[in-house]
Design a protein around this motif. Structure first.
Motif, PDB file in Angstrom:
ATOM      1  N   MET A 135       0.829  -1.190   0.000  1.00 24.52           N
ATOM      2  CA  MET A 135       0.000   0.000   0.000  1.00 24.52           C
ATOM      3  C   MET A 135       0.868   1.246   0.000  1.00 24.52           C
ATOM      4  O   MET A 135       1.866   1.310   0.690  1.00 24.52           O
ATOM      5  CB  MET A 135      -0.859   0.034   1.261  1.00 24.52           C
ATOM      6  N   ASP A 136       0.443   2.266  -0.731  1.00 24.69           N
ATOM      7  CA  ASP A 136       1.181   3.523  -0.717  1.00 24.69           C
ATOM      8  C   ASP A 136       0.476   4.518   0.209  1.00 24.69           C
ATOM      9  O   ASP A 136      -0.563   4.222   0.787  1.00 24.69           O
ATOM     10  CB  ASP A 136       1.346   4.086  -2.130  1.00 24.69           C
ATOM     11  N   ASP A 137       1.078   5.708   0.365  1.00 24.10           N
ATOM     12  CA  ASP A 137       0.539   6.719   1.274  1.00 24.10           C
ATOM     13  C   ASP A 137      -0.882   7.138   0.938  1.00 24.10           C
ATOM     14  O   ASP A 137      -1.675   7.436   1.825  1.00 24.10           O
ATOM     15  CB  ASP A 137       1.439   7.964   1.274  1.00 24.10           C
ATOM     16  N   THR A 138      -1.223   7.182  -0.343  1.00 24.55           N
ATOM     17  CA  THR A 138      -2.564   7.647  -0.714  1.00 24.55           C
ATOM     18  C   THR A 138      -3.643   6.654  -0.300  1.00 24.55           C
ATOM     19  O   THR A 138      -4.765   7.046  -0.006  1.00 24.55           O
ATOM     20  CB  THR A 138      -2.667   7.920  -2.230  1.00 24.55           C
ATOM     21  N   GLU A 139      -3.303   5.382  -0.237  1.00 25.29           N
ATOM     22  CA  GLU A 139      -4.299   4.385   0.158  1.00 25.29           C
ATOM     23  C   GLU A 139      -4.619   4.470   1.644  1.00 25.29           C
ATOM     24  O   GLU A 139      -5.707   4.102   2.068  1.00 25.29           O
ATOM     25  CB  GLU A 139      -3.807   2.982  -0.191  1.00 25.29           C
ATOM     26  N   LEU A 140      -3.677   4.952   2.445  1.00 30.64           N
ATOM     27  CA  LEU A 140      -3.872   5.071   3.891  1.00 30.64           C
ATOM     28  C   LEU A 140      -4.330   6.459   4.319  1.00 30.64           C
ATOM     29  O   LEU A 140      -4.677   6.667   5.474  1.00 30.64           O
ATOM     30  CB  LEU A 140      -2.561   4.733   4.616  1.00 30.64           C
ATOM     31  N   ALA A 141      -4.302   7.399   3.412  1.00 25.22           N
ATOM     32  CA  ALA A 141      -4.593   8.795   3.751  1.00 25.22           C
ATOM     33  C   ALA A 141      -6.087   9.020   3.958  1.00 25.22           C
ATOM     34  O   ALA A 141      -6.918   8.406   3.293  1.00 25.22           O
ATOM     35  CB  ALA A 141      -4.094   9.705   2.639  1.00 25.22           C
ATOM     36  N   PRO A 142      -6.415   9.949   4.880  1.00 25.36           N
ATOM     37  CA  PRO A 142      -7.831  10.329   5.018  1.00 25.36           C
ATOM     38  C   PRO A 142      -8.274  11.058   3.750  1.00 25.36           C
ATOM     39  O   PRO A 142      -7.461  11.559   2.982  1.00 25.36           O
ATOM     40  CB  PRO A 142      -7.828  11.261   6.228  1.00 25.36           C
ATOM     41  N   VAL A 143      -9.567  11.118   3.552  1.00 27.03           N
ATOM     42  CA  VAL A 143     -10.117  11.716   2.339  1.00 27.03           C
ATOM     43  C   VAL A 143     -10.667  13.107   2.641  1.00 27.03           C
ATOM     44  O   VAL A 143     -11.354  13.323   3.638  1.00 27.03           O
ATOM     45  CB  VAL A 143     -11.231  10.808   1.763  1.00 27.03           C
ATOM     46  N   CYS A 144     -10.350  14.055   1.775  1.00 28.48           N
ATOM     47  CA  CYS A 144     -10.849  15.428   1.897  1.00 28.48           C
ATOM     48  C   CYS A 144     -12.356  15.430   1.688  1.00 28.48           C
ATOM     49  O   CYS A 144     -12.860  14.902   0.695  1.00 28.48           O
ATOM     50  CB  CYS A 144     -10.167  16.316   0.858  1.00 28.48           C
ATOM     51  N   ARG A 145     -13.083  16.031   2.611  1.00 26.77           N
ATOM     52  CA  ARG A 145     -14.544  16.040   2.493  1.00 26.77           C
ATOM     53  C   ARG A 145     -15.048  17.043   1.459  1.00 26.77           C
ATOM     54  O   ARG A 145     -16.211  17.029   1.102  1.00 26.77           O
ATOM     55  CB  ARG A 145     -15.206  16.268   3.846  1.00 26.77           C
ATOM     56  N   ARG A 146     -14.167  17.887   0.938  1.00 25.68           N
ATOM     57  CA  ARG A 146     -14.589  18.839  -0.090  1.00 25.68           C
ATOM     58  C   ARG A 146     -14.348  18.302  -1.493  1.00 25.68           C
ATOM     59  O   ARG A 146     -15.222  18.325  -2.333  1.00 25.68           O
ATOM     60  CB  ARG A 146     -13.874  20.182   0.073  1.00 25.68           C
ATOM     61  N   CYS A 147     -13.123  17.809  -1.745  1.00 24.69           N
ATOM     62  CA  CYS A 147     -12.787  17.386  -3.102  1.00 24.69           C
ATOM     63  C   CYS A 147     -12.782  15.871  -3.290  1.00 24.69           C
ATOM     64  O   CYS A 147     -12.758  15.389  -4.422  1.00 24.69           O
ATOM     65  CB  CYS A 147     -11.443  17.964  -3.544  1.00 24.69           C
ATOM     66  N   GLY A 148     -12.778  15.121  -2.182  1.00 22.91           N
ATOM     67  CA  GLY A 148     -12.823  13.673  -2.270  1.00 22.91           C
ATOM     68  C   GLY A 148     -11.494  13.002  -2.556  1.00 22.91           C
ATOM     69  O   GLY A 148     -11.442  11.788  -2.727  1.00 22.91           O
ATOM     70  N   ARG A 149     -10.412  13.774  -2.613  1.00 19.36           N
ATOM     71  CA  ARG A 149      -9.094  13.192  -2.873  1.00 19.36           C
ATOM     72  C   ARG A 149      -8.351  12.948  -1.555  1.00 19.36           C
ATOM     73  O   ARG A 149      -8.641  13.590  -0.549  1.00 19.36           O
ATOM     74  CB  ARG A 149      -8.282  14.105  -3.779  1.00 19.36           C
ATOM     75  N   PRO A 150      -7.363  12.043  -1.553  1.00 15.46           N
ATOM     76  CA  PRO A 150      -6.607  11.761  -0.320  1.00 15.46           C
ATOM     77  C   PRO A 150      -5.820  12.980   0.151  1.00 15.46           C
ATOM     78  O   PRO A 150      -5.293  13.741  -0.653  1.00 15.46           O
ATOM     79  CB  PRO A 150      -5.645  10.641  -0.725  1.00 15.46           C
ATOM     80  N   VAL A 151      -5.763  13.146   1.470  1.00 11.81           N
ATOM     81  CA  VAL A 151      -4.969  14.216   2.081  1.00 11.81           C
ATOM     82  C   VAL A 151      -3.666  13.574   2.542  1.00 11.81           C
ATOM     83  O   VAL A 151      -3.609  12.965   3.601  1.00 11.81           O
ATOM     84  CB  VAL A 151      -5.709  14.876   3.255  1.00 11.81           C
ATOM     85  N   VAL A 152      -2.636  13.682   1.725  1.00 13.06           N
ATOM     86  CA  VAL A 152      -1.361  13.024   2.010  1.00 13.06           C
ATOM     87  C   VAL A 152      -0.397  14.008   2.656  1.00 13.06           C
ATOM     88  O   VAL A 152       0.017  13.844   3.793  1.00 13.06           O
ATOM     89  CB  VAL A 152      -0.749  12.423   0.721  1.00 13.06           C
ATOM     90  N   ARG A 153      -0.046  15.047   1.948  1.00  8.48           N
ATOM     91  CA  ARG A 153       0.969  15.987   2.425  1.00  8.48           C
ATOM     92  C   ARG A 153       0.516  16.733   3.679  1.00  8.48           C
ATOM     93  O   ARG A 153       1.293  16.956   4.592  1.00  8.48           O
ATOM     94  CB  ARG A 153       1.308  16.978   1.323  1.00  8.48           C
ATOM     95  N   GLY A 154      -0.723  17.128   3.750  1.00  6.28           N
ATOM     96  CA  GLY A 154      -1.228  17.885   4.891  1.00  6.28           C
ATOM     97  C   GLY A 154      -1.944  17.038   5.919  1.00  6.28           C
ATOM     98  O   GLY A 154      -2.767  17.540   6.683  1.00  6.28           O
ATOM     99  N   ARG A 155      -1.626  15.749   5.966  1.00  7.65           N
ATOM    100  CA  ARG A 155      -2.310  14.822   6.871  1.00  7.65           C
ATOM    101  C   ARG A 155      -2.251  15.287   8.330  1.00  7.65           C
ATOM    102  O   ARG A 155      -3.216  15.150   9.071  1.00  7.65           O
ATOM    103  CB  ARG A 155      -1.701  13.442   6.731  1.00  7.65           C
ATOM    104  N   ALA A 156      -1.140  15.866   8.761  1.00 10.39           N
ATOM    105  CA  ALA A 156      -0.993  16.307  10.154  1.00 10.39           C
ATOM    106  C   ALA A 156      -1.989  17.405  10.514  1.00 10.39           C
ATOM    107  O   ALA A 156      -2.361  17.556  11.674  1.00 10.39           O
ATOM    108  CB  ALA A 156       0.429  16.795  10.400  1.00 10.39           C
ATOM    109  N   ASN A 157      -2.454  18.157   9.523  1.00 10.96           N
ATOM    110  CA  ASN A 157      -3.397  19.252   9.770  1.00 10.96           C
ATOM    111  C   ASN A 157      -4.822  18.906   9.348  1.00 10.96           C
ATOM    112  O   ASN A 157      -5.680  19.781   9.299  1.00 10.96           O
ATOM    113  CB  ASN A 157      -2.938  20.508   9.023  1.00 10.96           C
ATOM    114  N   TYR A 158      -5.063  17.648   9.059  1.00  9.30           N
ATOM    115  CA  TYR A 158      -6.373  17.206   8.556  1.00  9.30           C
ATOM    116  C   TYR A 158      -7.516  17.619   9.496  1.00  9.30           C
ATOM    117  O   TYR A 158      -8.522  18.166   9.056  1.00  9.30           O
ATOM    118  CB  TYR A 158      -6.345  15.683   8.368  1.00  9.30           C
TER     119      TYR A 158
END
Length: 135
Positions: free
Chosen positions: A1-24
């Protein structure tokens, strides 16, 4: 699995939040950019700078002009000697305060729940002004 598969999903755009995960959580389950356009950009055209620090639409040229204006203002304030409303009254003291503020800049922006501006002109402009009263 890569980072995008484990990342939470942005509730606005629906894409994974990878880089800003700490501020999710701080950005209410969104990327900073999505949060900014959802809550802060208001009625401003998305291609225009809304004027808030960190606006992703802020052109670098505007930041450069803001920095030059800040420098001119600071020179004007000092023209008759150290300004009474400044906490520092020497160049070494000012430069030390500037260095400390820049070192603490991440915390400054995080405490205000805004991302540090990506435009370094804007960060330096804020730092130059803040150093006049930073201890």
């Amino acid at each position: 699995m890569d980072d995008t598969e484990l990342a939470p999903v942005c509730r606005r755009c629906g894409r994974p939040v990878v880089r800003g995960r700490a501020n999710y959580t701080m950005f209410e389950g969104m990327h900073f950019v999505c949060f900014h356009y959802e809550f802060e950009h208001r009625d401003t055209d998305p291609d225009d700078d809304c004027g808030l620090a960190g606006c992703p639409s802020a052109p670098a040229a505007r930041g450069k002009e803001r920095l030059l204006d800040t420098l001119r203002t600071l020179v004007g304030e000092w023209s008759d000697g150290p300004p009474a409303n400044w906490d520092v009254h020497s160049l070494p003291g000012y430069l030390e305060a500037l260095a400390w503020w820049l070192g603490d800049a991440d915390d400054y922006y995080a405490a205000r729940k805004v991302a540090m501006p990506s435009d370094s002109w804007t960060v330096v402009s804020a730092a130059l002004r803040a150093a006049t009263v930073y201890q």
